[in-house]
Design an enzyme around this catalytic site. Sequence first.
Site, PDB file in Angstrom:
ATOM      1  N   CYS A   1       1.059  -7.728   0.571  1.00 54.55           N
ATOM      2  CA  CYS A   1      -0.218  -7.444  -0.091  1.00 54.55           C
ATOM      3  C   CYS A   1      -0.136  -6.116  -0.842  1.00 54.55           C
ATOM      4  O   CYS A   1       0.639  -5.219  -0.470  1.00 54.55           O
ATOM      5  CB  CYS A   1      -1.342  -7.335   0.929  1.00 54.55           C
ATOM      6  SG  CYS A   1      -1.729  -8.864   1.771  1.00 54.55           S
TER       7      CYS A   1
ATOM      8  N   GLU B   1      -2.140  -3.685  -0.777  1.00 56.75           N
ATOM      9  CA  GLU B   1      -2.487  -2.539   0.063  1.00 56.75           C
ATOM     10  C   GLU B   1      -1.273  -2.025   0.829  1.00 56.75           C
ATOM     11  O   GLU B   1      -1.013  -0.832   0.909  1.00 56.75           O
ATOM     12  CB  GLU B   1      -3.579  -2.913   1.069  1.00 56.75           C
ATOM     13  CG  GLU B   1      -4.904  -3.307   0.444  1.00 56.75           C
ATOM     14  CD  GLU B   1      -5.020  -4.802   0.148  1.00 56.75           C
ATOM     15  OE1 GLU B   1      -4.010  -5.428  -0.236  1.00 56.75           O
ATOM     16  OE2 GLU B   1      -6.132  -5.330   0.288  1.00 56.75           O
TER      17      GLU B   1
HETATM   18  N1  THU Z   1      -3.626 -10.254  -1.367  1.00 62.44           N
HETATM   19  C1  THU Z   1      -3.513  -8.900  -1.486  1.00 62.44           C
HETATM   20  O1  THU Z   1      -2.560  -8.389  -2.077  1.00 62.44           O
HETATM   21  N2  THU Z   1      -4.485  -8.136  -0.946  1.00 62.44           N
HETATM   22  C2  THU Z   1      -5.593  -8.617  -0.333  1.00 62.44           C
HETATM   23  O2  THU Z   1      -6.449  -7.829   0.089  1.00 62.44           O
HETATM   24  C3  THU Z   1      -5.771 -10.051  -0.151  1.00 62.44           C
HETATM   25  C4  THU Z   1      -4.703 -10.918  -0.683  1.00 62.44           C
HETATM   26  C5  THU Z   1      -2.592 -11.082  -2.011  1.00 62.44           C
HETATM   27  C6  THU Z   1      -1.640 -11.784  -1.099  1.00 62.44           C
HETATM   28  C7  THU Z   1      -1.200 -12.953  -1.960  1.00 62.44           C
HETATM   29  O3  THU Z   1      -0.168 -12.521  -2.821  1.00 62.44           O
HETATM   30  C8  THU Z   1      -2.416 -13.257  -2.807  1.00 62.44           C
HETATM   31  O4  THU Z   1      -3.231 -12.104  -2.763  1.00 62.44           O
HETATM   32  C9  THU Z   1      -3.211 -14.470  -2.351  1.00 62.44           C
HETATM   33  O5  THU Z   1      -3.588 -14.344  -1.022  1.00 62.44           O
END
Ligand code: THU
Length: 141
Positions: free
Chosen positions: A61, A63
Amino acid sequence: MKDRLAWGMDWETWIPQAWAAREMAHAPYSDFQVGAVLVSSDGKIFTGCNVENISYGLTMCAERVAIGSAIAAGAKEIIAAVVVADTREPISPCGACRQVLAEFGDPRVLLVCRESRAEFQLSELLPRASTGILEKPPAAE
Ligand code: THU
């Protein structure tokens, strides 16, 4: 450490930086791009975007990419976080990211989409992140 009040919460600077970080997302599988900005207690900015993988479970993610970048650069405490996505409602960080962020403080968290924002304290999004788990070792002098 500098007095954290000296920094204020400069959301209007950080939000465009988070949108710019989102442009770097590698999200060919979900086609869902996320950008993040973290601010350390000494006023430094760290960015992240989601980094997906053909082995889906290895996806990182935005974050947690930003947290890794911050800590690797010497940040000790995170005081603010901005997370942006092109959604109708502000995105909400996943549980894993909440927990990993809680390791480094209790930042204000601003969740941003195209038309609205929602602001929280991390401890509202993840109460009792570490209560009863392990005592943190005392900070080095
Ligand atoms: N994702 C993030 O990067 N941060 C979040 O807070 C929620 C989801 C990403 C993970 C994945 O690559 C995509 O969003 C779909 O879930």
